[in-house]
Motif scaffolding. Sequence first.
Motif, PDB file in Angstrom:
ATOM      1  N   CYS A 220       0.824  -1.222   0.000  1.00  0.00           N
ATOM      2  CA  CYS A 220       0.000   0.000   0.000  1.00  0.00           C
ATOM      3  C   CYS A 220       0.849   1.259   0.000  1.00  0.00           C
ATOM      4  O   CYS A 220       0.405   2.310  -0.486  1.00  0.00           O
ATOM      5  N   ASP A 221       2.066   1.181   0.549  1.00  0.00           N
ATOM      6  CA  ASP A 221       2.931   2.362   0.599  1.00  0.00           C
ATOM      7  C   ASP A 221       3.612   2.612  -0.737  1.00  0.00           C
ATOM      8  O   ASP A 221       4.023   3.744  -1.025  1.00  0.00           O
ATOM      9  N   TYR A 222       3.766   1.571  -1.560  1.00  0.00           N
ATOM     10  CA  TYR A 222       4.386   1.723  -2.862  1.00  0.00           C
ATOM     11  C   TYR A 222       3.361   1.923  -3.974  1.00  0.00           C
ATOM     12  O   TYR A 222       3.665   2.510  -5.004  1.00  0.00           O
ATOM     13  N   PHE A 223       2.147   1.422  -3.722  1.00  0.00           N
ATOM     14  CA  PHE A 223       1.055   1.562  -4.688  1.00  0.00           C
ATOM     15  C   PHE A 223      -0.191   2.017  -3.926  1.00  0.00           C
ATOM     16  O   PHE A 223      -1.038   1.209  -3.542  1.00  0.00           O
ATOM     17  N   PRO A 224      -0.298   3.331  -3.651  1.00  0.00           N
ATOM     18  CA  PRO A 224      -1.412   3.843  -2.845  1.00  0.00           C
ATOM     19  C   PRO A 224      -2.790   3.446  -3.368  1.00  0.00           C
ATOM     20  O   PRO A 224      -3.756   3.408  -2.596  1.00  0.00           O
TER      21      PRO A 224
END
Length: 504
Positions: A220-224
Amino acid sequence: MASLIGDLIFWLSIVLSSTYLLNLITRKTRNLPPGPVGLPVVGSLLQLSGMPHEAFARLSKQYGPLMTVWLGSRATVVVSSAEMAEEVLHRQNQVFSGRIVADVATALEYDLHSFGFSQVGPRWQALRRISNSELFTPRRLDALKELREEKVRVLLQHVGEACADGRAIDISEYAFGTTLNLVSSTLFSQDLVDLDSESAGEFKSFMCEMLEINSRPNLCDYFPVLRWIDPQGLRRRNRRILTRVYALFDELIDKHVRAYEDAAAKGEPKKNEDFVDVLLQLTRDPNTGFTKENIRPMLLDLFIAGSETSATTLEWAMTELLRHPDKMAAARSEIKQTVGKGNFVKESDILHLPYLEAVMKETLRMHSPAPLLVPRRADSATKLAGYTIPQHTQVLVNAWLISNDPTLWDEPTSFLPERFLKSDVNFKGKHFQFIPFGAGKRICPGVPLASRMVLLVLASLINSFSWVLPNKMAPQDLDMKVKFRLVQQRANPLKAIPVPLTDM
């Protein structure tokens, strides 16, 4: 259902691939700092296996002290020199004071009330004012030093039992439990964990699980775009733990409220005022902008920052002293001259132990607790070294690389506490070649408490026992492998045998 999942994967792939291509096409037109192109969709994520700060250090040799790295769909600017760090953390501190919030930190809106994660604004400014003027003042810390000293006595008692049995102890386990209790005694005037690792207590298990969750790479932090489904379930796990930790905090806060009300009913001030009492007092004044809603996240901030960082620094300091017996002897000699051999060390004594403080500084230099600091965010578009930094870009400062830069430090790979004895360089955010706790507005507010705790425990362990490695291990054979959690830890816990001072 299988068809639905297949369609979801297909469209997510289209979205992610399109985002990557758009970023690639517009990269030059946006005048971003140079950096590796990376792979479709994942960017340079695969290049960060192992220690991210070391991977960034390798890339910076090719692309320079200011580079752009794509982490998934997120453009990240990495700062790798003291000069660029000063520009970001000092000269343009206002612009780069925003926070990139990890997805797990949004559970129960923790990020909105946390001092560490909330964005700069009236609420954050109120929390900062409270930290600087009410909590971490010398007067406030001095008022509770006897409670912290008592926790160190308990630690020494546990170590003494191991000494009598001739058995090795897990330094990391004892350090973590002790620092948790040192923090809890400052906040609540009581212990929250048991130093016995076999019955460590509920709170310690909560903290360990929370630290593990927050350390795991999260898609989730790399692909919001994936945040709405939380594919790894990390936010859901964190929510469950936060709920239980907050329930424990509520019990302790209610206990303080009742004690305050009982004292008020008798017309007496409450005795032994700790941090929670101070925070509750502030909630009674509407002009402070502080509410009970702020208390629990702020307490958790203090536990996470104070315990994990302090425990890790203690373990690395003991590691380096065991690897360098001459440095251990120098530290012990200084403490002996100031306190007396085997005598109990008090917090007031650590002001007179410059070599021990140099040991702590050198440990922080070589083993930066947070090698990349806490991620920052550009709150507005700006220019940096002639390049354009778009609004909301993530910015990472490689504090580890800067503090090991051979152009700034003589023999950077050698453990030399003496380098700090005739130097005014410190970790208070004014010397950008040494910023283990950051600098500017977002410097860690708990540094005064953490440094007291580390020095007190370290001095006590050195002055009460001699230490040898198990299985007749030679100092030079000590394992120095690292693992990356929230902080840079030893891959394998340090174990050492306490020996009576008279036997050495």
